[in-house]
Enzyme design. Structure first.
Site, PDB file in Angstrom:
ATOM      1  N   CYS A  40       0.845  -1.187   0.000  1.00 32.79           N
ATOM      2  CA  CYS A  40       0.000   0.000   0.000  1.00 32.79           C
ATOM      3  C   CYS A  40       0.882   1.240   0.000  1.00 32.79           C
ATOM      4  CB  CYS A  40      -0.919   0.015   1.215  1.00 32.79           C
ATOM      5  SG  CYS A  40      -1.899   1.523   1.358  1.00 32.79           S
ATOM      6  N   CYS A  71      -1.163   6.754   6.203  1.00 36.25           N
ATOM      7  CA  CYS A  71      -2.278   6.306   7.036  1.00 36.25           C
ATOM      8  C   CYS A  71      -1.751   5.647   8.305  1.00 36.25           C
ATOM      9  CB  CYS A  71      -3.129   5.328   6.226  1.00 36.25           C
ATOM     10  SG  CYS A  71      -4.215   4.274   7.197  1.00 36.25           S
ATOM     11  N   CYS A  91      -2.086   0.668   9.305  1.00 33.86           N
ATOM     12  CA  CYS A  91      -1.233  -0.515   9.164  1.00 33.86           C
ATOM     13  C   CYS A  91       0.144  -0.236   9.749  1.00 33.86           C
ATOM     14  CB  CYS A  91      -1.115  -0.924   7.693  1.00 33.86           C
ATOM     15  SG  CYS A  91      -2.609  -1.687   7.026  1.00 33.86           S
ATOM     16  N   GLN A 140     -17.039  -8.253  15.829  1.00 33.88           N
ATOM     17  CA  GLN A 140     -15.661  -8.431  15.395  1.00 33.88           C
ATOM     18  C   GLN A 140     -15.526  -8.152  13.904  1.00 33.88           C
ATOM     19  OE1 GLN A 140     -12.918  -9.064  17.093  1.00 33.88           O
ATOM     20  NE2 GLN A 140     -13.745  -9.570  19.115  1.00 33.88           N
ATOM     21  N   TYR A 144     -19.651  -8.107  29.846  1.00 29.33           N
ATOM     22  CA  TYR A 144     -19.377  -7.291  28.655  1.00 29.33           C
ATOM     23  C   TYR A 144     -19.844  -8.092  27.438  1.00 29.33           C
ATOM     24  CZ  TYR A 144     -16.055  -5.490  32.152  1.00 29.33           C
ATOM     25  OH  TYR A 144     -15.465  -5.034  33.301  1.00 29.33           O
ATOM     26  N   GLU A 192     -24.176  -6.115  29.985  1.00 29.05           N
ATOM     27  CA  GLU A 192     -23.615  -5.219  28.979  1.00 29.05           C
ATOM     28  C   GLU A 192     -24.135  -3.812  29.230  1.00 29.05           C
ATOM     29  OE1 GLU A 192     -22.088  -3.135  26.055  1.00 29.05           O
ATOM     30  OE2 GLU A 192     -21.493  -5.240  26.289  1.00 29.05           O
ATOM     31  N   ASP A 227     -15.221 -10.262  28.318  1.00 23.97           N
ATOM     32  CA  ASP A 227     -14.716  -9.711  27.060  1.00 23.97           C
ATOM     33  C   ASP A 227     -14.761  -8.186  27.179  1.00 23.97           C
ATOM     34  OD1 ASP A 227     -13.861  -9.264  24.504  1.00 23.97           O
ATOM     35  OD2 ASP A 227     -15.723  -9.890  23.533  1.00 23.97           O
ATOM     36  N   CYS A 237      -8.417  -7.801  23.790  1.00 28.80           N
ATOM     37  CA  CYS A 237      -7.839  -7.208  22.587  1.00 28.80           C
ATOM     38  C   CYS A 237      -6.606  -6.387  22.904  1.00 28.80           C
ATOM     39  CB  CYS A 237      -8.878  -6.346  21.860  1.00 28.80           C
ATOM     40  SG  CYS A 237      -9.488  -4.958  22.841  1.00 28.80           S
TER      41      CYS A 237
END
Length: 400
Positions: free
Chosen positions: A77, A85, A88, A240, A269, A290, A330, A357
């Protein structure tokens, strides 16, 4: 030290040290730490300073590579490098090298913050093949080996009304290249449509456009698919973004918890009920919590046999049963925190699955659990965000 700003100054050559959490590497110049992007350990580079506002460290981009590392490749890219950007972080790294970098970060965070030694690997998660549910493996928009995995994209208009993506740590919009975003499974809308646009792919492969003028929650729910189950998801809600992530993570949770029919569990969550549905399918009586009311509304329809409560997890937990067999967490990127972890441990569940994450937040919460006498019996990491520094983990805990 001079009071004149160093931003824009090119320094070096510098020898690059280890990767750090956050998509950069550690280098030193005249005794100062510089967090450098777009490089690799062991490289000799020249660095343009991009931020000198911190007393303890600066930030910079590697703008010239004098001695490249073996894992360096040519980014496919044209806007993925310095000044481009911010999406990435690792497009200049071979796929195997990317997974090794993520493994190093996960292991370092676990050791430093939880005193936990981990020798696992970051597992590759290929895109679905042609004809499978989700986005086809060859949907790479003509940019070669870069996987087009992102099924939700947020595009920003530049001053000419053309779509682009934001630069790293900036609101500056970098115009898209002619071939579009390399990791996006969804193209940008027509130019001049608006200032901000979200494009999302549902479970049937259909694309949905959400413009910035639409108030949050105004759109119809989308349908996503995991484990053969259809899930209603608010159009601006969380799901996701890798087309195989929901299945992979739900499978890892089930494998780790080994649920038994008749047990009861909490899905904390819970979002729209992904893990509650997976466990309910194994005849576990589930209760989800949640904070997002729209997500809870969908969860009640997605998993009709389960019970759901809308509210902050730390507050709602006080009113939940004092014992349960299984717990899934989560949490958002900042983690669950000590209060929630201690409330979870007080239920003395047979097993806990923690989906994370962010490896630093995961490590902090696992450290709290280990101090209370709990053991991490399994920890898996998945490369669900190729070309970026992000990594998803699933940890299974049991009481020692």
């Amino acid at each position: 030290m001079s009071e004149q700003s160093a931003v824009g100054q090119v320094v070096g050559p510098l020898e690059v040290g280890p990767v750090a959490h956050g998509g950069h590497w550690v280098a030193r110049w005249e005794g100062r730490v510089i967090f450098v992007r777009h490089t690799l350990p062991g490289e000799l580079v020249r660095v343009r300073i991009t931020d000198d506002t911190h007393a303890r460290f600066w930030r910079g981009d590697a703008v010239e590579v004098i001695t490249p590392a073996a894992d360096r490749i040519t980014p496919q890219c044209p806007i993925s490098g310095p000044g481009g950007c911010g999406g990435c972080d690792f497009q200049h790294v071979s796929p195997a090298g990317q997974r090794e970098l993520k493994r190093t970060v996960v292991a370092e965070q676990l050791q430093r913050l939880a005193s936990l030694d981990w020798d696992g690997e970051v597992e590759e998660v290929p895109l679905p093949g042609p004809g499978a549910d989700g986005v086809a493996a060859d949907a790479d928009d003509g940019v070669g080996d870069v996987p087009a995995w992102r099924t939700r994209m947020r595009y920003f208009a530049d001053t000419q009304g053309n779509w682009g993506l934001r630069a790293h740590r900036s609101h500056t919009v970098v115009p898209l290249p002619d071939q579009g975003c390399a990791i996006a499974a969804v193209p940008a809308p027509d130019p001049g449509t608006g200032a901000v646009a979200d494009v999302v792919v549902d479970g049937f492969g259909d694309q949905h456009l959400i413009m910035d003028a639409e108030p949050m929650g105004s759109g119809a729910d989308l349908v996503q698919i995991a484990g053969g189950i259809e899930f209603e998801v608010p159009v601006d809600g969380f799901w996701q973004v890798h087309p195989r992530a929901a299945d992979v993570l739900a499978g890892a949770v089930l494998d780790g918890l080994e649920p038994r029919a008749g047990e009861q569990g909490f899905d904390l969550y819970c979002g729209v009920g992904l893990f509650a549905a997976a466990l309910a399918g194994e005849c576990v009586r589930m209760w989800g919590v949640e904070s997002g009311r729209a997500a809870v509304r969908c969860a009640r329809r997605n998993v009709p046999g389960a019970r759901f409560t809308a509210g902050q997890v730390g507050k709602v937990l006080h009113g939940l049963p004092k014992r349960t067999d299984l717990i899934v967490l989560d949490p958002p990127r900042q983690g669950a925190g000590k209060d929630v972890i201690r409330q979870v441990l007080a239920r003395r569940p047979r097993a806990i699955a923690y989906v994370a994450c962010d490896p630093a937040a995961l490590a902090r919460d696992l450290g709290t659990a280990r101090e209370a006498g709990w053991e991490v019996v399994e920890l898996r990491a998945f490369d669900l965000f190729p070309m970026t520094h992000h990594v998803e983990c699933v940890a299974i805990l049991a009481q020692r």
